[in-house]
Design an enzyme around this catalytic site. Structure first.
Site, mmCIF file in Angstrom:
data_model
loop_
_atom_site.group_PDB
_atom_site.id
_atom_site.type_symbol
_atom_site.label_atom_id
_atom_site.label_comp_id
_atom_site.label_asym_id
_atom_site.label_seq_id
_atom_site.Cartn_x
_atom_site.Cartn_y
_atom_site.Cartn_z
ATOM 1 N N GLU A 1 8.833 -3.971 10.866
ATOM 2 C CA GLU A 1 9.303 -2.694 10.316
ATOM 3 C C GLU A 1 9.857 -1.789 11.415
ATOM 4 O OE1 GLU A 1 6.612 -0.864 7.545
ATOM 5 O OE2 GLU A 1 7.771 1.004 7.471
ATOM 6 N N ASP B 1 0.835 -1.206 0.000
ATOM 7 C CA ASP B 1 0.000 0.000 0.000
ATOM 8 C C ASP B 1 0.867 1.252 0.000
ATOM 9 O OD1 ASP B 1 0.869 -0.175 2.596
ATOM 10 O OD2 ASP B 1 -1.114 -0.066 3.518
ATOM 11 N N SER B 2 2.206 1.061 0.005
ATOM 12 C CA SER B 2 3.115 2.187 -0.228
ATOM 13 C C SER B 2 2.891 2.769 -1.623
ATOM 14 C CB SER B 2 4.575 1.745 -0.065
ATOM 15 O OG SER B 2 4.827 0.548 -0.780
ATOM 16 N N LYS C 1 -1.341 -9.382 2.898
ATOM 17 C CA LYS C 1 -0.630 -8.917 4.103
ATOM 18 C C LYS C 1 -1.519 -7.907 4.810
ATOM 19 C CE LYS C 1 3.145 -5.983 3.969
ATOM 20 N NZ LYS C 1 2.668 -4.807 4.726
ATOM 21 N N GLU D 1 -1.734 -5.361 8.650
ATOM 22 C CA GLU D 1 -0.967 -4.804 9.763
ATOM 23 C C GLU D 1 -1.681 -5.040 11.095
ATOM 24 O OE1 GLU D 1 -0.186 -0.656 8.976
ATOM 25 O OE2 GLU D 1 0.747 -1.090 7.036
ATOM 26 N N ASP E 1 -1.042 -6.093 -0.151
ATOM 27 C CA ASP E 1 -1.506 -5.452 1.084
ATOM 28 C C ASP E 1 -3.010 -5.256 1.076
ATOM 29 O OD1 ASP E 1 0.522 -4.989 2.933
ATOM 30 O OD2 ASP E 1 1.239 -3.190 1.892
HETATM 31 O O1 KIV Z 1 3.518 -1.086 1.713
HETATM 32 C C1 KIV Z 1 4.709 -1.446 1.785
HETATM 33 O O2 KIV Z 1 5.531 -1.160 0.917
HETATM 34 C C2 KIV Z 1 5.125 -2.231 2.948
HETATM 35 C C3 KIV Z 1 6.586 -2.458 3.133
HETATM 36 C C4 KIV Z 1 7.212 -1.241 3.662
HETATM 37 C C5 KIV Z 1 6.855 -3.641 3.979
HETATM 38 O O3 KIV Z 1 4.303 -2.633 3.732
#
Ligand code: KIV
Length: 268
Positions: A186, A48-49, A117, A119, A87
């Site tokens: 992280e 989600d980055s 994934k 959080e 994510d």
């Molecule tokens: O969204 C992302 O890029 C991440 C990484 C920083 C692990 O969750």
């Protein structure tokens, strides 16, 4: 490439057992995913980055499930070997496990991803359990969890104090017990990263979690030096693409203005 050579959650487990480090990078589009997969990466994370590096938002919160699925579809079309983890975006899994399952199913069905994934620890246990009942592999993410940035207030190193470190260890064990196949840690102290990696039998992949975890992940744009402003200690830049791309664009502009481009060989 045959299925036998594909990376699966089982392969990752074997890599941990054999002490082989796991490599993971983010990708959000077809072209970049093609290169990363061809280079031999183990896992691509459709992170989600994308909200930051693709869409230009300050945080990861605004990105939607539809947008994540679009990025994941582009990445999946490119890959032949690596495992693709996607994510679950903010708001798609917290507090409502049925909604979480339906978001995860959309990612698996519409993007044909391999895993999701999310959080958090015990506060999202019900969502994790429900997603796992559908046979969808789940990767956890603890430490600095960017979707909770407004709770933390800053992007500084997490779990430096004993109480938070203990909570993180408990959450890591819970995620393993629930059935997560791997865990991202992280921005935490290296000693804590080591302790968690040693305590768990599932692979622990770090970003700013030191050298003793089972694998490493970076955001591709950071590794390539496309972002100039992001300079955490954990980041190793392998290129300075900001300067290279800017230089190429400046040269192109100059060539167009001077009528050097196109030349006789570059026309029909
Ligand atoms: O969204 C992302 O890029 C991440 C990484 C920083 C692990 O969750």
């Amino acid at each position: 490439m045959s299925d036998a050579k594909r990376i699966t959650t089982h392969t990752l487990q074997e890599m941990k057992a054999a002490g082989e480090r796991i490599s993971m990078l983010t990708a959000y589009d077809y072209s970049m995913a093609t290169i990363i997969d061809d280079a031999g990466i183990d896992i691509i994370l459709v992170g989600d980055s994308a909200s930051n590096v693709i869409a230009g938002h300050e945080t990861t919160l605004p990105i939607t499930l539809d947008q994540m699925i679009y990025h994941a579809q582009s990445v999946i079309r490119a890959i032949h070997r690596c495992l693709v983890v996607v994510d679950l975006p903010f708001g798609s899994y917290q507090g409502n496990s049925k909604k979480a399952l339906s978001a995860a199913i959309r990612i698996m069905k519409e993007a044909e991803a391999h895993a999701v994934k999310l959080e958090g620890g015990k506060e999202v246990r019900t969502s994790i359990k429900r997603i796992l009942t559908a046979g969808i592999p789940v990767m956890g993410h603890l430490g600095l969890t960017p979707q909770s940035i407004y709770k933390f207030g800053t992007y500084t190193v997490r779990a430096k104090e004993e109480e938070e470190a203990k909570r993180l260890i408990d959450d890591a064990k819970l995620l393993e017990d629930l059935g997560c196949f791997a865990l991202v840690l992280e921005k935490i102290p290296a000693a804590l990263g080591k302790q968690v990696a040693e305590a768990l039998s599932i692979p622990v992949i770090g970003i700013g979690a030191g050298m003793h975890v089972d694998g490493q992940v970076l955001v591709m744009h950071d590794l390539l030096g496309i972002n100039k402003e992001f300079n955490p200690r954990f980041l190793r830049r392998y290129l300075d693409l900001y300067s290279d791309i800017k230089g190429a664009v400046e040269q192109y502009i100059a060539d167009v203005k001077s009528r050097d481009f196109p030349n006789k060989k570059e026309q029909y």
